[in-house]
Structures are given as structure tokens and as C-alpha cells.
Write a protein that holds these residues in place. Structure first.
Motif, mmCIF file in Angstrom:
data_model
loop_
_atom_site.group_PDB
_atom_site.id
_atom_site.type_symbol
_atom_site.label_atom_id
_atom_site.label_comp_id
_atom_site.label_asym_id
_atom_site.label_seq_id
_atom_site.Cartn_x
_atom_site.Cartn_y
_atom_site.Cartn_z
ATOM 1 N N HIS A 70 0.813 -1.223 0.000
ATOM 2 C CA HIS A 70 0.000 0.000 0.000
ATOM 3 C C HIS A 70 0.844 1.268 0.000
ATOM 4 O O HIS A 70 0.304 2.364 0.193
ATOM 5 C CB HIS A 70 -0.972 0.027 1.190
ATOM 6 C CG HIS A 70 -1.713 -1.247 1.401
ATOM 7 N ND1 HIS A 70 -2.552 -1.779 0.446
ATOM 8 C CD2 HIS A 70 -1.731 -2.121 2.445
ATOM 9 C CE1 HIS A 70 -3.064 -2.912 0.886
ATOM 10 N NE2 HIS A 70 -2.574 -3.150 2.094
ATOM 11 N N ALA A 71 2.158 1.161 -0.229
ATOM 12 C CA ALA A 71 2.999 2.344 -0.328
ATOM 13 C C ALA A 71 2.750 3.048 -1.663
ATOM 14 O O ALA A 71 2.222 2.463 -2.620
ATOM 15 C CB ALA A 71 4.466 1.975 -0.182
ATOM 16 N N SER A 72 3.156 4.301 -1.729
ATOM 17 C CA SER A 72 2.860 5.127 -2.895
ATOM 18 C C SER A 72 3.982 5.075 -3.933
ATOM 19 O O SER A 72 5.091 4.595 -3.665
ATOM 20 C CB SER A 72 2.656 6.580 -2.461
ATOM 21 O OG SER A 72 3.894 7.124 -1.985
ATOM 22 N N ALA A 73 3.675 5.633 -5.114
ATOM 23 C CA ALA A 73 4.695 5.752 -6.157
ATOM 24 C C ALA A 73 5.841 6.637 -5.680
ATOM 25 O O ALA A 73 7.003 6.407 -6.031
ATOM 26 C CB ALA A 73 4.071 6.310 -7.425
ATOM 27 N N LEU A 74 5.530 7.640 -4.865
ATOM 28 C CA LEU A 74 6.591 8.492 -4.315
ATOM 29 C C LEU A 74 7.492 7.692 -3.380
ATOM 30 O O LEU A 74 8.720 7.863 -3.386
ATOM 31 C CB LEU A 74 5.973 9.674 -3.566
ATOM 32 C CG LEU A 74 6.965 10.692 -2.992
ATOM 33 C CD1 LEU A 74 7.787 11.340 -4.095
ATOM 34 C CD2 LEU A 74 6.245 11.754 -2.167
ATOM 35 N N ASP A 75 6.893 6.800 -2.572
ATOM 36 C CA ASP A 75 7.699 5.932 -1.712
ATOM 37 C C ASP A 75 8.608 5.036 -2.546
ATOM 38 O O ASP A 75 9.765 4.807 -2.197
ATOM 39 C CB ASP A 75 6.791 5.062 -0.835
ATOM 40 C CG ASP A 75 5.996 5.876 0.175
ATOM 41 O OD1 ASP A 75 6.529 6.853 0.692
ATOM 42 O OD2 ASP A 75 4.831 5.507 0.434
ATOM 43 N N ALA A 76 8.067 4.510 -3.649
ATOM 44 C CA ALA A 76 8.867 3.662 -4.536
ATOM 45 C C ALA A 76 10.027 4.457 -5.117
ATOM 46 O O ALA A 76 11.161 3.967 -5.193
ATOM 47 C CB ALA A 76 7.994 3.083 -5.646
ATOM 48 N N ALA A 77 9.754 5.695 -5.527
ATOM 49 C CA ALA A 77 10.816 6.550 -6.064
ATOM 50 C C ALA A 77 11.897 6.773 -5.009
ATOM 51 O O ALA A 77 13.095 6.738 -5.316
ATOM 52 C CB ALA A 77 10.232 7.881 -6.531
ATOM 53 N N GLY A 78 11.480 6.982 -3.755
ATOM 54 C CA GLY A 78 12.439 7.179 -2.683
ATOM 55 C C GLY A 78 13.275 5.954 -2.404
ATOM 56 O O GLY A 78 14.445 6.060 -2.008
#
Length: 352
Positions: A287-295
């Protein structure tokens, strides 16, 4: 992901460690020393290999799990909690695997003289809970002393006191903090002081060959392995493992079962970045976000995030490439808040 293996002496903890990491660490127990042996293993991933083949990637980078064999459980002084050295070792772990002895072996004495895995689990859980109770009581005492001196922000101190009193009430009621209903903010406020019952825990039962799993009355997830057998399997060349599995009626190596259980335990999924230079698997919480993935890929990519190109890995493999996925409308542009799904492939457009 960092997972610590803990257990009573003679539970076969190092045997399980060797099975999980394909190591050959000596099984002898250290005398009174806290030792930590760590090994990092690649997460097997056939989808990653297929993606690398599709993109003719020159390099494959697997997601990884670090397993640590941590000695020393059951050695604390009564009522004093865990030693500082052991607590430091365990505090750095994301989750814990409690190794429980179920095998009988007259040549390997159990510290309690009899083998009872359910009893040992209760004993270890009690030790972890006592450790947290002692830490919380000490923290509360310091906060109240500081408030009595009229030092820093009284309102902030009062909030901390209320928070740690909530933790103390749960622990006094024999409730591990991971099931105490803490909010995300409360969990964050509890971090950094060595509270072990906050950590996800998997109970791993070390069976003898052909032994059935004993019954447990626990809310913890439980996984059973024939430790000695699995360690022998882990030492074999890959081409001999299939014959070994078939001979003993095993569907898959225990190491793979533990890795899958660890993903569930840590609420983790896999996403990918792919291309000709590299096919890379990454871990990310569910449930993490695309921004979390980018980070997770790089902090600069997250800082300059504009949009993310997303396609499901299985769909991409079925369609045969990015061009086909784009033609079929399966390649999507998503914003920072997009919730990543297991198997997603991401390409982040960013500007820094």
C-alpha cells in the motif's frame, strides 16, 4: 529487510541460519558471549529473470534479506531484562524469527531438560515482554522526574507521559505492543528505545526428520522446518537439490518458505525497474505510494518526482514488451499518491 534469529540454547538456531543462508557456520555454542553472524541472501524471483530476458538486461539485481544469527536468549538475570549487548543487536532488526526446538536428541541437552516448543515460546515471549516493561518503566520515571524539575515544554512532556503510560498498561496486561492497537504516530513515538514486542515475529519450529508439527496456542504465525534436513539441502549444488526434495517429499526448500513468510510478516511486496542496463527488484511495504517507490530507488528521484510510468510486470510479460503495453493502454501515467501493487514496473519522470 533485516531479520534476527533468536532462541534458547540448543534450539538449532544456527542450523536454521545455515539452511536459510546456504552457510556452513559451526554449530557449537559460544560460551557466554553475545555473537551476531549475518548473511545476506537474494530473494529468488522468476519474474525478475523473465523481465531481464525480455529487456536483454546486462545486470540482474535481486531484492535481498539479511539474516542474523543472534546468540544469547535465556541468559538474562531474572527480572533484569536483556543485556545491553543483546538488546542492541536485536533493536537493529526489522523483525524476529523465534527458533523453537521440537526435535529430540539425547546427545544435545535441552536447557530445561525436556523438549516442549510451546513452553519455550511462552518463555521467550515473556522475556521480550519483560524487557519492554522495564524499558518503559525507566522511560516513564525519567519523564516524570524531568517534568517535576520544570524543564522543557511541560505540555510535550505530558503527552509523552500519557503515551508511555498507555504502553505500560498494555505490557502490564501481558499484551505485546504489536497488538496493542497503536496508531502509526504512536509507533513512531515508541521507536528508538529498544522495544522488541513492537517488532513482527515469526515462530519457526525446528522439527526432527519426519516429525509432525506440535500444536501451539499462539497468535503468532508459525512455520515448521526440518532444520537438519534443510541445512543438508542448502549445502547441495543446485542440480542435486531437486532430487533431494523429491526423495524426501518436499515441495520446495524451506528457505523459500521462510522468505515468503517473511514478506507476509513484514507486509512487504516487490516492484521493479527494468531496462537494458539493469533489471532490479526492490522491496516496498504494501500500500505504499509511487513516491515511496521513487524514494526507495533514490532520494533525488523522489525529490524531483513529476510522474510515474506504471505497468504490471505480469501483463508486460504476457504482452511482450513496452511498445505492446503502450499500444494496449496498459502503460499508465500515475501521480505521487498512486498505490503500488506487487509486481509493478515503474519508470519515474523526475527533475532535480
Amino acid at each position: 529487510m533485516k531479520l534476527g534469529l533468536i532462541g534458547l540454547p540448543q534450539s538449532g538456531k544456527t542450523t536454521i541460519f545455515n539452511a536459510l543462508t546456504h552457510s556452513n557456520r559451526p554449530l557449537s555454542m559460544s560460551a557466554g558471549r553475545i555473537e551476531v553472524t549475518t548473511a545476506v541472501v537474494d530473494v529468488p524471483d522468476q519474474r525478475l529473470k523473465r523481465l531481464a530476458d525480455l529487456f536483454t538486461s546486462k545486470k540482474i539485481v535481486h531484492a535481498q534479506i539479511s539474516f542474523a544469527d543472534v546468540a544469547g536468549m535465556g541468559s538474562s538475570d531474572a527480572g533484569q531484562g536483556l543485556s545491553g549487548q543483546l538488546l542492541n543487536a536485536l533493536s537493529g532488526m526489522d523483525g524476529l524469527l523465534i527458533i523453537l526446538r521440537a526435535f529430540e536428541d539425547d546427545s544435545v541437552a535441552h536447557p530445561a531438560l525436556t523438549v516442549d516448543a510451546a513452553r519455550d515460546l511462552r518463555s521467550i515471549e515473556d522475556e521480550l515482554l519483560l524487557n519492554d516493561l522495564i524499558i518503559v518503566e525507566r522511560k516513564l520515571q525519567k519523564l516524570k522526574e524531568e517534568r517535576g524539575k520544570g524543564g522543557r515544554d511541560i505540555a510535550a512532556l505530558d503527552r509523552q507521559i500519557v503515551h508511555f503510560e498507555k504502553l505500560h498498561a498494555a505490557l502490564s496486561d501481558n499484551k505485546p505492543l504489536r497488538v496493542a492497537g497503536l496508531t502509526e504516530d504512536e509507533q513512531t513515538a515508541s521507536a528508538g528505545i529498544g522495544l522488541l514486542t513492537l517488532k513482527p515475529i515469526l515462530a519457526v519450529v525446528n522439527l526432527g526428520e519426519g516429525q509432525a508439527q506440535p500444536a501451539f496456542d499462539t497468535l503468532l504465525p508459525v512455520l515448521a522446518l526440518q532444520g537438519k534436513l534443510e541445512m543438508e539441502l542448502a549445502q547441495l549444488p543446485a542440480d542435486e537439490q531437486a532430487m533431494f526434495l523429491q526423495e524426501y517429499g518436499l515441495q520446495q526448500p524451506g528457505s523459500l518458505r521462510v522468505i515468503r513468510a517473511a514478506y507476509d510478516l513484514m507486509d512487504t511486496q516487490t516492484f521493479y525497474t527494468v531496462g537494458e542496463p539493469e533489471a532490479h527488484a526492490w522491496m516496498l511495504r504494501k500500500h505504499a505510494s509511487a513516491l515511496d517507490a521513487a524514494g526507495a530507488i533514490h532520494s533525488d528521484i523522489a525529490r524531483g518526482f513529476i510522474r510515474a510510468e506504471i505497468v504490471a510486470g505480469d501483463e508486460l510479460l504476457e504482452l511482450g514488451g513496452m511498445a505492446q503495453a503502450r499500444d494496449k493502454g496498459r502503460l499508465r501515467l500515475e501521480g505521487k499518491e498512486y498505490k503500488m501493487a506487487d509486481g509493478d514496473i515503474i519508470n519515474v519522470r523526475f527533475n532535480v
